[in-house]
Design an enzyme around this catalytic site. Structure first.
Site, PDB file in Angstrom:
ATOM      1  N   TRP A   1     -10.494  10.750 -57.087  1.00 33.15           N
ATOM      2  CA  TRP A   1     -11.603  11.701 -57.161  1.00 33.15           C
ATOM      3  C   TRP A   1     -11.959  12.242 -55.782  1.00 33.15           C
ATOM      4  O   TRP A   1     -12.303  13.418 -55.629  1.00 33.15           O
ATOM      5  CB  TRP A   1     -12.837  11.018 -57.770  1.00 33.15           C
ATOM      6  N   HIS A   2     -11.851  11.387 -54.766  1.00 31.54           N
ATOM      7  CA  HIS A   2     -12.292  11.786 -53.438  1.00 31.54           C
ATOM      8  C   HIS A   2     -11.352  12.782 -52.762  1.00 31.54           C
ATOM      9  O   HIS A   2     -11.799  13.535 -51.889  1.00 31.54           O
ATOM     10  CB  HIS A   2     -12.458  10.553 -52.538  1.00 31.54           C
ATOM     11  N   GLY A   3     -10.100  12.791 -53.109  1.00 30.05           N
ATOM     12  CA  GLY A   3      -9.249  13.750 -52.423  1.00 30.05           C
ATOM     13  C   GLY A   3      -7.808  13.722 -52.873  1.00 30.05           C
ATOM     14  O   GLY A   3      -7.332  12.753 -53.462  1.00 30.05           O
TER      15      GLY A   3
ATOM     16  N   PHE B   1     -15.198  17.533 -51.299  1.00 29.55           N
ATOM     17  CA  PHE B   1     -14.922  16.846 -52.552  1.00 29.55           C
ATOM     18  C   PHE B   1     -15.588  17.549 -53.737  1.00 29.55           C
ATOM     19  O   PHE B   1     -15.302  17.251 -54.862  1.00 29.55           O
ATOM     20  CB  PHE B   1     -15.422  15.389 -52.488  1.00 29.55           C
TER      21      PHE B   1
END
Length: 482
Positions: free
Chosen positions: A324-326, A482
């Protein structure tokens, strides 16, 4: 539009004035228009992406509820899955196309496949935040936890409410819908609390985070020039920077909403005072941690399963959090490493408690807690290396040379900026520690004339520090990517 900009300094008072001067029935329309303007100040055309998400989940939730109540569960499920796939597909296209290209080419080279080149796209600001907020609502409607919202304007405002639009907190419909619909009035307490939160958030961002960014960027962008003390300084700088940058944004968002008599959820609770990693994740980015807990971890069985399955649930949850973060494998490793910490923490806790008892630390709670906090801080700092590093090679170089003194140069920063970068975190940690004491809070909030003078003086000093010592050459927030 950034919170730490002249534009927002003009925009926010206008919004507050318009919000309270307009009759109640017009306020939602005004706030939605202001929120759209706020988002369009970044890249105007990307408001269409936000509108697409809004339409998909608004009409999707209505369809899900309609067919479920009619007893047509298959149709309800089909609409739900279609809406979820559209949300996820949007994320994949804008956020993970580069990662998908790298993965295809990595395996393609093994079989002499021609290199694949996918189109480059600009990542919309905060796409993961508003997509997750929208999906959370859709999931709640599908499982009957929430009723589908019938007003498109109210649902659009739920997703686009400008204080938390681009970097959270990721709000739940159960908390925000009723507040956005309610009639609000001007209260001194709201402006007092909201102003303090915004002031404290700005201090965290421009005085602490952005001054420390000079050290963190110097080291992480040129890791080969440093070793030993220089690398440790870079890690410590980023560890504090990311906390102040992100929690600073959350504080400003919460404060701005509170000025309008709207209460957003708490997103940080002094996480670096945690005594173990599980506790850290209960106090860091709380809105995202609880989102993954409610919509990923618990549906897989949570902790009411066998130990092997519990380990699997934890690792999947934190791996997904990393993704999800990157769109980089370094984020995946960051997530997995936190998952490993959680698993190990559960199994070593009895051993750790026994050791404390044997050596007498159990009787000296302050010392024992201090050691636990220091160990947890160091463990979390290691994970931030993968989060910040530009590549795996850089991350492993940093970790492999922490105690090497072959090149022990420190980033060259102007003396006064260096003093600020060192002194500001001390103020931050002191305030965080003092606010954990109920006696200190009770003393500071006394409604006496001497205490009012002290409070006003402290706010004036804080404002002076922000204006004079703030770093305004690095204005963007880390979590905007994000």
């Amino acid at each position: 539009m950034l919170f730490n900009s002249i534009e927002f300094l003009i925009f926010f008072p206008i919004v507050i004035a318009g919000f309270f001067l307009l009759p109640h029935k017009f306020r939602r329309y005004f706030l939605l228009a202001a929120s759209c303007y706020f988002y369009m100040s970044f890249i105007p055309k990307y408001i269409l992406i936000l509108l697409f998400t809004t339409c998909v989940d608004f009409f999707g939730a209505l369809g899900v509820e309609k067919f479920r109540e009619a007893g047509r569960k298959k149709a309800s499920k089909a609409i739900f899955l279609t809406a979820v796939l559209l949300n996820v597909g949007l994320l994949v296209f804008f956020k993970y196309l580069g990662l998908l290209e790298d993965t295809i080419n990595f395996f393609g080279h093994m079989i002499d496949m021609k290199t694949v080149v996918l189109p480059e796209v600009v990542l919309p600001i905060g796409i993961s935040f508003h997509t997750f907020q929208s999906m959370g609502y859709l999931i709640d409607v599908f499982f009957g936890k929430e009723k589908a919202e019938k007003s498109f304007i109210d649902f659009a405002l739920f997703l686009m409410f400008f204080p938390q639009l681009v970097a959270g907190p990721i709000e739940r419909s159960s908390n925000l819908f009723s507040q956005l619909k309610a009639e609000h009035f001007i209260h001194y307490e709201n402006f007092s609390y909201g102003g303090k939160m915004m002031l404290w958030g700005m201090f965290k961002k421009v005085v602490v985070a952005d001054n420390l960014a000079m050290f963190a960027d110097a080291v992480f962008n040129n890791v080969g020039n440093y070793s030993g003390g220089g690398l440790i300084l870079g890690i410590l700088a980023f560890t504090i920077q990311i906390y102040c940058d992100f929690s600073g944004y959350s504080d400003i968002a919460i404060g701005a909403a509170r000025c309008m008599d709207i209460r957003l959820m708490k997103n940080f609770d002094t996480p670096y005072f945690s005594k173990n990693v599980p506790e850290f994740w209960r106090r860091w980015h709380i809105s995202l941690s609880t989102w993954f807990k409610d919509y990923v971890y618990i549906p897989m069985g949570g902790n009411r399963v066998s130990k092997p399955r519990w380990i699997f649930n934890q690792m999947v949850t934190f791996t997904v959090s990393g993704i999800w973060h990157g769109a980089a494998f370094t984020y995946v490793v960051w997530g997995m490493l936190n998952g490993v910490y959680i698993v190990i923490s559960r199994f070593v806790k009895p051993i750790r408690d026994k050791i404390k008892e044997v050596i007498g630390l159990a009787k000296v709670k302050v010392v024992g807690d201090g050691i636990d906090m220091l160990v947890t801080f160091c463990l979390i700092s290691v994970t931030w290396v993968f989060f910040r590093a530009n590549s795996f090679a850089d991350a492993f170089y940093i970790l492999g040379n922490l105690f090497s003194e072959t090149v022990c140069e420190f980033p060259h920063i102007a003396d006064f900026r260096a003093y600020i970068a060192i002194g500001a975190p001390v103020i931050l940690l002191a305030v965080d520690a003092l606010t954990k004491s109920q006696k200190v809070v009770a003393w500071y909030t006394k409604r006496t004339i001497p205490m009012q003078v002290i409070r006003i003086a402290s706010y004036a000093v804080m404002l002076f520090i922000i204006v004079i010592f703030g770093a305004y050459d690095n204005k963007s927030f880390i979590y905007f990517q994000f």
